[in-house]
Structure formats: structure tokens, C-alpha cells
Design an enzyme around this catalytic site. Structure first.
Site, PDB file in Angstrom:
ATOM      1  N   GLY A   1       0.875  -1.169  -0.089  1.00 42.72           N
ATOM      2  CA  GLY A   1       0.025   0.138   0.061  1.00 42.72           C
ATOM      3  C   GLY A   1       1.085   1.306   0.111  1.00 42.72           C
ATOM      4  O   GLY A   1       2.116   1.443  -0.682  1.00 42.72           O
ATOM      5  N   SER A   2       0.450   2.333   0.427  1.00 48.06           N
ATOM      6  CA  SER A   2       1.231   3.438   0.804  1.00 48.06           C
ATOM      7  C   SER A   2       2.513   3.451   1.262  1.00 48.06           C
ATOM      8  O   SER A   2       3.196   4.442   1.101  1.00 48.06           O
ATOM      9  CB  SER A   2       0.305   4.662   1.432  1.00 48.06           C
ATOM     10  OG  SER A   2      -0.992   4.559   0.680  1.00 48.06           O
ATOM     11  N   THR A   3       2.708   2.569   1.964  1.00 46.58           N
ATOM     12  CA  THR A   3       4.016   2.219   2.646  1.00 46.58           C
ATOM     13  C   THR A   3       5.060   2.161   1.565  1.00 46.58           C
ATOM     14  O   THR A   3       6.316   2.463   1.621  1.00 46.58           O
ATOM     15  CB  THR A   3       4.123   1.288   3.825  1.00 46.58           C
ATOM     16  OG1 THR A   3       3.925   0.058   3.208  1.00 46.58           O
ATOM     17  CG2 THR A   3       3.326   1.602   4.672  1.00 46.58           C
TER      18      THR A   3
END
Lengths: 647, 383
Positions: free
Chosen positions: A326-328
Site C-alpha cells: 500500500g502507501s508504505t
């Protein structure tokens, strides 16, 4: 009857002649026997002597003591402990049934064990000991010892068995041992004889299995003289074995206990890694299981309980679980674009809430859009459109290559079971595996860590540590073997533009410390320990057009297994990073609410090497944190008591 | 010849007879029995019980019995031959009827103080009967078919009874000893040639017929013969014993492993180590030197018996002494061949050494008769 002398003479002569013939034949036979004796006893003596020795001498193995495991502070993690068992010698017992009946009045005997013992007894020689009960408690053994005179043929015996005093905390790291099975033997080509010792324990899973080579040691041997029925008459000589090597782990067992406790109740994983050396201070997967159950031989009911739990306690999520990051993942996309020189950190992108990519609409998590965003703001607020845009410019292959430089899609060499490789997809990969061309939409998904992209919590921790240091820090689990230090994982510089890295770190700092950052609520306010982080929320389902039109269903309204995974990656202190922490809470919902607070608590626990003072927390959280600290201390005293507030 | 002989003119009487016993033979017997005590002491792990002590008592009893038998004039024994033979056959029939089953074969009658094996007794009474028969038979009738048939029946009838027990070893011994005595008595050699040729022909036919249409025996019977002749084809059964026996014997070397140091016997690898296989323990512990010494003692006993037999002019005395010598020879020759792997395993003990009462007592009685023959031999009368 009187015979005349003449007739007598004739008869006597005949008899003498024939007697000489017969006597001669007899002497020849005696000579032949003598020659045969000489041939066997003189000419073939050596050969027969050897056969006699083979008959007489038996070699018995002495099992080596398995190496023990310690944490980085010398606390014991796996040790060998005396285990008691009750054995019976049929020959000495006399009436076996009566003796067993007497014994079962003293101690509880397992029906299954008993039947197995009786079968074994029928098959083996009467003087051979047969185990009636294994892993017997000290009290039971004492009872047996005290009543020994009334129990002929029964003896308590002591052996060594593996014990994991930390129980479930390190189950996924250390694994467990168990008796060698026929299956194990069939897997090994030319198994060592020591493996054939009954009940010999070998590593089955985890570090115990992966470093079996150093932990096992080498069996000793004793030569014993046996008689024709195999009974040992005396010991001739013995050669002591070599104990297995003791291993010191990089794990801090107390920190591990804290993390495990902090994760409890969730299906989650967390990794704490030393940014300098790559030492894994804690590597947890929740829920866990008690490895001691497996050493003893787990009951069917217990085992079913573990396999049927939807939270999958047996899976080691921290290294073998892979999730869309995801956004990581956005730092990687940003770095790929920055290193390529296509965009500068201050270039802005317009985010209207979505981006059209080859006729398909890719949404930002914020439907209203973020407006003009640069690198700092895009990461801070986790704008998706910014990264779609970067990815369109830089292309998947460069993003994938950058991911691999940061340890995603690369198998890290750790002595743990089933270390996952994850996946940093590129064009060639999709061609090869799916037989399909790479589409621009795939690039858009990959840029925000969705789609094909997969990473394990371990890889996310490695990624964070590499962002924090700019070096190819590699994870290390074993600190030393028998006191000899293993090479650390400090690694070579990654060779990235330090300026770009600094920009990304600053953006991550903003995530946690800027009022509008997604991780702001889980910040550390102690100045010397400020944390940089990145939230992530990875979808495990596709959001249909209809649903999007009607308004995306919030996680709280979804069944557990369809909720988003919550992720958080971080390092601290920002100025001089010591630890990288990654947290994933499966189906936990949003990264900022479900994962970030956990990561922050773990980070502080690691930085303070014990329970942190409340002054490190934002004022608003302190009463809640205090209650949490007290609860965890109650549950797990070894974690440490809350410290009185110095602020 | 006894050292007192030259100044004696007539048969000694009273206690003086003791001086006229065949003393070299007695000393040899005592030596052999001594070896037996030593080995029984050793195989018991350095203990007089359970074997050495009873064996010594029995031997003492045996010596007494031998002396008593020696004192009785030889003509008494000749006159008793038919009665003895008849009684023994009766005993054999009784064994068949009420005998105790031991070791898988009906062999003995329990007399309370000892177990009597009539088949052992048969060896000596058969010899006595045949000797008496040829002593009585006029010389010219010796080779007449009818007068040959009578001793053949005398031999075969008890042999048949023994074979039914079943005791193959003793049966073979009876036939061989009986045949040997007939040969010495002067039966025409052609009879022996015919019997040997017929036997050889039969054996050849049996083996040649194997696998053909006219196969003489059943397949399983052949397999049994195979195992009997070559025990190594059955390594866990009969082969195990003979292999262990050969290992024990061979590992002795020149001088052996030392008294009570034989691992094969001490650790029970040897079967029947106190009875049929006792020679292997001797060979293991005293090596070739020990084994060959015992063999020499046995050979000397045979030599002294033959000398005694040839020295007397009394036909019964000669024949009975020869018979005892043949029996004795067969005993140790078959036993030794067996433990050395030269012959199939048949239950034949080592004479005077193996543990066991009735075999030794019977032998002592037999040697008593030899002594009697020696003491009461006809002296050259001065006319």
C-alpha cells in the site's frame, strides 16, 4: 567253547591284519582332524578373531547435548532441561500386569502410551527397558522413587528435553524440536546414525531446523560388550561427543515479549530492526503458539485449535506473510522518479481526486482531491494521484528495480522457515508468469503498493532501515555462535543521491510530526526521539464502480476478512536513526489508526529499552497509554513496570 | 603290558587285580576327564556349579564302577552278553512306550537318581553281544550268509528303535561300530564291499533323481537334507550354531585366548557350550595347542585299547576291546568333525568331557570291561 590253537591263530592273524587297517584309518582321520584344526586356528585365525570381535562388540551412540539459545542480553530462550520418564524392564518386573496396575494407582498413565509400551515389550528382549511414560512431572517421579521397593522392574530415568521458557513469544523465530520421524529420515540422504537414537530431538521448524547443523553437535560413542542375546555386559571404552554450539540471537527477548503482548488480540506482525547493524531486535507474529506443546507431542485437539483459528497462529506472518504494501511503498516510487531526474522534489502535481490512465479512472483515497501537491505534501497526506503521475513518467521497470534495491522482492537470508521473497513486479515478470503484456494500469497500481506488489513485514522494516541510513542494511538474527560474532548486516551504501533521500526522510518526518500528516496522532513528542513514518492501508478487495458511486463502505461495516490491512513503517530517532519498525495489522482498517499507534509504542519501548516515560507521548494520549502500560505489565511482568512520569 | 607281568604265571586274584589294571589307559581317562572338569568350570563362568562339580562326582562314581567291573572275570561278562543285550532292547522299547520327552526326542528313562539313556547302553551291550557271538561261532561259518545275517539283525533291530526316538547320531554310531566289529571278526570283505557299494549307489540315485520324473523323495525332504548337509544355507537356524562354533574355534589361534577368556563361550554365542560344543570352548581358550593335546590324548586311548586287544589271545576279550575302541573313536571323531564344520550337526557329545551322566557312566563300564579283559587275559602257561 574250546577252539584248537591252530584255528585261533588264523583268526587272530586275520583280526590283527584288519585291526591294523582299521586302526590306521582311525589314525589318518585323527591326523585329518588335527590338520583341519591347524588350518582353522592358525591359518584362518585372524579372520575368525575378527568375527568373534564383531560378535562381541557393539557400538552405542551417546546423544550430544543440543546447543542452547540466548537472546542478545544473555537471557535463555531455549534450553535443555532434565525430563523424567518411567521405564520398565520386563525381566525384573516379573508380573508385568500387576506392576503396571500398582503403578497406575500412583501416577496417571496415558492409555495410548501404555498400549504402545505393552506392544513394544512383547516384541523386545525381556531385559531391554521400555518407556511407560514420558515427560513425567517431578512429583510423579518422586512418588515412583519412594515406592520403588513395591514396584519391581520400574525405574525413573532422567533424560534431556528441549524447553522454551519464553513460550509463545519466540515460537515463530526459534521454532521447535521434535523426535525424528520416519518422514524426516526419508528426507535425508544417508542420515547420521545419531538420528536413529529413539526419541532423538531435531529441529523441525524455524531457527531450530535451519541451524540444526551447529545446534546438534556430534554424537559420542561407547563400545560395549554384549552377549548373544544383546544384553550389555560391560562398557569397554567411550568417546564423549561434542555438544552443539550455543547461539546468541539478536532478539531482545523482553522487547519481543512486549511486542507480542502489544499485538495480542490482533492478527498482526511487527519487526524491529537495528538500523546500524541490521540486528532484528524483535520479529513477531500474532497470535502465536506454545512451542513446548510440539516438543511433548501436541494433542489432536490442540492442533486442530491452532489450524482452525482464522488468525492462523502457526503462520509466521512477519517473514512468510506477504501483503500489498500500500502507501508504505510510495517512498520507493518517489525515489525511483527522483533518482531518474524526471521530477524534482518541488515539482507539483494537480490532484482532482482521480487520474485517467488509458481510459480507466484511478482514484485517490480522498475523493475531493488534494489540489496541488509536491513530494512532501503527497507523502504527508498520502496522495495517490501524485504517485500515479510519477509512475507514468518513470515506468514500472525502474520502480521495480528501486524496490529490489530496498529489499522488496528479494529473499533475505535469515535462518527462519519459509522466508518469503515478496514481489516487485516488472514487465518481464508479467510476461513470464502471466503470459500477458504489462499494462499502464498495472504501473498505476504498483506505484501505490497495490496490484501485484507484495512485501513481507520484514522487507518493509528493511526498506525503512535502508531509507533511514542510505545503506543496504541486511537483517541479522544470529548474533554469535559459541561466542564467535557473526558478520553484521551494516551493508554498503546504496549509492543514491543523498539529497533525494533527505527529501524523502523529511517527508516521512512530516507524516508523523506535521499537524496534517496521516501519522500525526501517533507521534513521539520527546525531541531526541522524533519518529519518521509512513502509513499504509492496503485493499484486499476490489472496490466496484457501483460501490464507489454509492460511497465506499467503511471498514467497520465490513466483515473482518474483507477489511483493509493496516500498515505502518517508521524509523527513529530522525536525526540519528537507531531502529526501523514495521507493523501490519491484518484487516485492521486504516494504517493511521490501527498500525501507527502500535508502531509508535514499539518504537518507544525499543528506544528506552524498557517502558517509556509518559512524557514521550502527546499529552492527550497519556492517560490511555498509562492504562495500557499497566495492563501489559500485569499480563506480562517481564515487560517492566510503567515509569513514574518525570515530565 | 603291565610292569608286573614278567614274574606272574597265572591270572591274579583278589585285590592284586587292581595292580594289573591297564594303568596307562586309566591315567589317560583321568586326564581327559580332568580337561572336562576344567572346561565345565570355565563355561560356567569360573564356577564349580552347575556343571563341574556334579561331573566330578559322577566321574568318581564312574571310576568306582569301572574298578568293580574290572574285578569281575571277563568270562562272566561274556556269559552275560545275551542277557545284557536283551535287557537293553527291552529298555529301548520302554523308552518308546513311557520315555520322557526331552530335547525334542524320547531318549531317557528317569530312574530317580539319574536319567538312563538306553541308547547309550546299547552301544556297549551290542559290542558285547557281537563279541560273544563271534567267540562262539566256529571260524569256518563266519562268512556264511546265514551266520552273517544273524549279527546284521542284532545290529539293525536296536538301531531301528533308536532311529525312532529319533536319534540319528546314535543310530549311525551303532551301525558303524557293529559293522566294524563284524569286519574285525573276519567276515568276508566282499559283504562290506557290496553294502558300501549299494549304499553309495542309493545315495547317488536319491540325489540324481532330484528334479527328474522319477524323483525318489519329496521336495521338502530334499530341502531338509540340504540344511542338514550344509547348515550355512539356514543361517539363523542350524547354521547359526555351526557358524558360531567355527568362529570360537578359529579365534583361538595358536595358544588360545586364555583360561576363561573365551568371549564366544562366556557371552553365550556358543550353543550347547557345556555339552556337544564343549570342544569349541577348549579350542577358543587354549588354542591349537590345547585342542591338539586333547586330540592326542584321545588317539593314545585308542592306541592303548588296540594294543590291549592284540595282546590277548582270548577272542571275546579282543573283540570287545576293539568294539569299545571303535565306539570311543566314533564319539570324538563325529563330535569334532561336527564342531569344525566337517560334518552335519548330530547330537554326539565329546566323550568324557561333555557334561552328561549316562554317556560317561556307560563309557566307564565299557572301559571296565576292557580292564577286565586285560586283567583276566590267558597267561602263557609253562608246560
Amino acid at each position: 567253547m574250546r577252539r584248537n590253537p591252530k584255528e585261533l591263530d588264523v583268526l587272530h592273524r586275520t583280526m590283527s591284519r584288519r585291526a591294523a587297517l582299521l586302526g590306521g584309518a582311525q589314525l589318518v582321520f585323527v591326523g585329518a582332524l588335527g590338520l583341519r584344526m591347524r588350518y582353522m586356528q592358525v591359518d584362518q585365525a585372524d579372520q575368525f578373531r575378527m568375527l568373534a570381535e564383531e560378535n562381541r562388540i557393539n557400538i552405542r551412540l551417546i546423544p550430544p547435548d543440543r546447543g542452547e539459545l540466548f537472546d542478545r542480553n544473555g537471557k535463555i530462550v531455549a534450553r535443555n532441561s532434565p525430563s523424567y520418564r518411567i521405564i520398565i524392564v520386563r525381566e525384573d518386573a516379573g508380573e508385568v500386569d500387576k506392576v503396571i496396575a500398582d503403578l497406575s494407582r500412583l501416577v496417571r498413565l496415558d492409555e495410548e502410551d501404555l498400549n504402545r509400551a505393552l506392544t513394544e515389550m512383547r516384541r523386545s528382549a525381556p531385559f531391554l527397558p521400555v518407556t511407560l511414560a514420558d515427560q513425567v512431572s517431578w512429583e510423579d517421579i518422586s512418588k515412583v522413587a519412594v515406592n520403588a521397593p513395591a514396584l519391581p522392574g520400574i525405574t525413573p530415568e532422567v533424560g534431556l528435553t528441549r524447553v522454551y521458557p519464553r513460550g509463545a513469544d519466540l515460537a515463530h523465530v526459534v521454532g521447535y524440536v521434535g523426535p525424528v520421524s520416519d518422514y524426516d529420515l526419508s528426507q535425508i540422504e544417508d542420515p547420521e546414525p545419531v538420528l536413529r537414537i529413539p526419541r532423538f530431538q531435531i529441529g523441525k521448524v524455524g531457527l531450530e531446523a535451519k541451524r540444526e547443523d551447529v545446534l546438534r553437535g556430534f554424537a559420542g560413542a561407547k563400545r560395549v560388550e554384549v552377549n548373544a542375546t544383546g544384553r550389555v555386559m560391560r562398557e569397554l571404552d567411550r568417546r564423549e561427543g561434542v555438544s552443539g554450539a550455543d547461539l546468541q540471537l539478536t532478539i531482545d527477548a523482553d522487547l519481543q515479549a512486549y511486542v507480542q503482548a502489544r499485538l495480542s488480540g490482533e492478527s498482526a506482525a511487527a519487526v524491529v530492526m537495528d538500523c546500524e547493524t541490521g540486528d532484528l531486535r524483535a520479529i513477531c507474529s500474532a497470535p502465536s503458539f506454545d512451542p513446548n506443546l510440539f516438543v511433548r507431542g501436541i494433542s489432536v485437539a490442540d492442533y486442530r485449535g491452532l489450524t482452525e483459528d482464522p488468525y492462523r497462529p502457526l503462520a509466521n506472518k512477519s517473514v512468510q506473510g506477504t501483503y500489498p504494501p500500500g502507501s508504505t511503498f510510495k517512498m520507493i516510487t518517489a525515489l525511483a522518479a527522483l533518482e531518474d531526474g524526471l521530477v524534482g522534489p518541488d515539482d507539483t502535481v494537480w490532484c482532482p481526486g482521480h487520474l485517467e490512465v488509458s481510459g480507466r479512472r484511478f482514484h485517490c483515497w480522498k475523493r475531493a482531491g488534494h489540489g496541488h501537491v509536491d513530494l512532501l505534501n503527497s507523502l504527508k497526506q498520502s496522495c495517490d494521484v501524485y504517485y500515479y503521475d510519477l509512475a507514468m513518467k518513470v515506468g514500472i521497470d525502474k520502480i521495480s528495480a528501486m524496490a529490489k534495491r530496498f529489499g522488496i522482492g528479494v529473499r533475505h537470508d535469515l535462518p527462519m522457515s519459509a522466508v518469503a521473497e515478496g514481489l516487485a513486479p516488472d514487465r518481464a515478470w508479467k510476461e513470464r508468469v502471466h503470459g500477458d503484456v504489462w499494462r499502464v494500469g498495472d504501473t498505476a497500481n504498483a506505484s501505490i503498493g497495490q496490484g501485484f506488489m507484495l512485501a513481507s513485514p520484514l522487507q518493509l522494516a528493511v526498506m525503512s532501515a535502508r531509507i533511514a541510513t542510505g545503506r543496504a542494511v541486511a537483517p541479522r538474527l544470529v548474533k554469535s555462535i559459541d561466542g564467535i560474532e557473526e558478520p553484521d548486516g551494516a551493508g554498503e551504501p546504496l549509492g543514491l543521491n543523498e539529497n533525494n533521500l533527505r527529501k524523502v526522510r523529511r517527508a516521512m518526518f512530516a507524516v508523523s510530526n506535521d499537524r496534517r500528516g496521516t501519522g500525526y496522532r501517533s507521534r513521539i513528542i520527546e525531541d531526541s526521539m522524533r519518529m519518521a513514518g509512513k502509513t499504509g492501508t492496503s485493499q484486499v478487495r476490489n472496490i466496484t464502480k457501483a460501490e464507489r458511486a454509492a460511497g465506499v463502505i467503511s471498514n467497520a461495516d465490513l466483515p473482518w476478512e474483507r477489511r483493509d490491512h493496516a500498515l505502518f513503517v517508521s524509523f527513529a530517532p530522525v536525526e540519528n536513526p537507531r531502529f526501523a519498525v514495521s507493523v501490519i495489522v491484518e484487516h485492521g482498517g486504516g494504517g493511521s489508526t490501527a498500525a501507527a499507534p502500535v508502531a509508535r509504542d514499539i518504537m518507544l519501548q525499543a528506544l528506552y529499552e524498557g517502558t517509556p516515560p509518559l512524557s514521550a507521548y502527546p499529552t492527550a494520549d497519556r492517560s490511555k497509554i498509562k492504562a495500557q502500560q499497566e495492563r501489559l505489565h500485569r499480563e506480562r511482568p517481564e515487560i517492566g513496570a510503567p515509569v513514574s512520569d518525570r515530565a | 603290558m603291565s610292569y608286573l607281568e614278567h614274574n606272574l604265571r597265572s591270572t591274579p586274584s583278589g585285590m592284586r587285580k587292581i595292580l594289573h589294571m591297564n594303568w596307562p589307559l586309566t591315567l589317560l581317562l583321568i586326564s581327559v576327564a580332568g580337561v572336562g572338569f576344567l572346561m565345565l568350570y570355565s563355561v560356567a563362568g569360573g564356577s564349580f556349579t552347575p556343571w563341574a562339580e556334579p561331573q566330578m562326582k559322577r566321574f568318581a562314581l564312574g571310576l568306582a564302577v569301572m574298578t568293580v567291573v574290572a574285578m569281575v572275570p571277563i568270562w562272566f561278562w561274556r556269559n552275560m552278553a545275551v542277557v545284557a543285550y536283551g535287557l537293553t532292547v527291552l529298555l529301548l522299547i520302554m523308552v518308546e512306550a513311557f520315555g520322557t520327552v526331552g530335547m525334542g526326542a524320547q531318549r531317557w528313562i528317569d530312574l530317580g537318581f539319574m536319567r538312563l539313556q538306553p541308547s547309550e547302553l546299547m552301544k556297549i551291550t551290542l559290542v558285547m553281544l557281537l563279541a560273544a557271538y563271534y567267540d562262539w561261532l566256529p571260524a569256518k561259518k563266519t562268512s556264511r550268509p546265514f551266520w552273517v545275517l544273524i549279527p546284521v539283525v542284532m545290529i539293525l533291530f536296536p538301531t531301528f528303535l533308536v532311529l525312532r526316538q529319533p536319534d540319528l547320531g546314535t543310530s549311525i554310531l551303532l551301525i558303524t561300530a557293529g559293522g566294524g566289529l563284524m569286519f574285525l571278526a573276519g567276515v568276508h570283505w566282499a559283504y562290506f564291499a557290496v553294502v558300501i557299494a549299494a549304499g553309495a549307489g542309493l545315495v547317488t540315485a536319491v540325489f540324481q533323481s532330484r528334479g527328474t520324473d522319477w524323483q525318489l523323495l519329496k521336495d521338502y525332504q530334499y530341502r531338509r537334507i540340504d540344511t542338514f548337509l550344509d547348515p550355512s544355507s539356514d543361517p539363523l537356524g542350524a547354521g547359526y550354531h555351526i557358524t558360531q562354533s567355527k568362529i570360537a574355534l578359529g579365534s583361538g589361534g595358536w595358544t588360545g585366548r586364555g583360561f576363561m577368556q573365551g568371549t564366544q563361550s562366556r557371552l553365550n554365542f556358543l550353543p550347547e557350550k557345556h555339552t556337544d560344543f564343549i570342544f569349541t570352548t577348549l579350542a577358543e581358550e587354549f588354542g591349537f595347542v590345547g585342542g591338539f593335546s586333547l586330540l592326542t590324548l584321545y588317539a593314545l586311548i585308542i592306541v592303548f585299547c588296540i594294543a590291549t586287544a592284540l595282546a590277548t589271545r582270548d577272542r571275546f576279550s579282543s573283540l570287545v576291546t576293539f568294539g569299545v575302541a571303535i565306539n570311543f573313536f566314533l564319539f570324538f571323531a563325529v563330535n569334532m568333525s561336527m564342531v569344525m564344520g566337517l560334518a552335519p550337526v548330530v547330537g554326539v557329545p565329546l566323550p568324557m568331557v561333555s557334561y552328561g551322566g549316562s554317556a560317561m557312566l556307560v563309557l566307564m563300564v565299557a572301559f571296565g570291561i576292557v580292564h577286565s579283559a586285560h586283567i583276566h587275559r590267558p597267561r602263557q602257561q609253562t608246560r
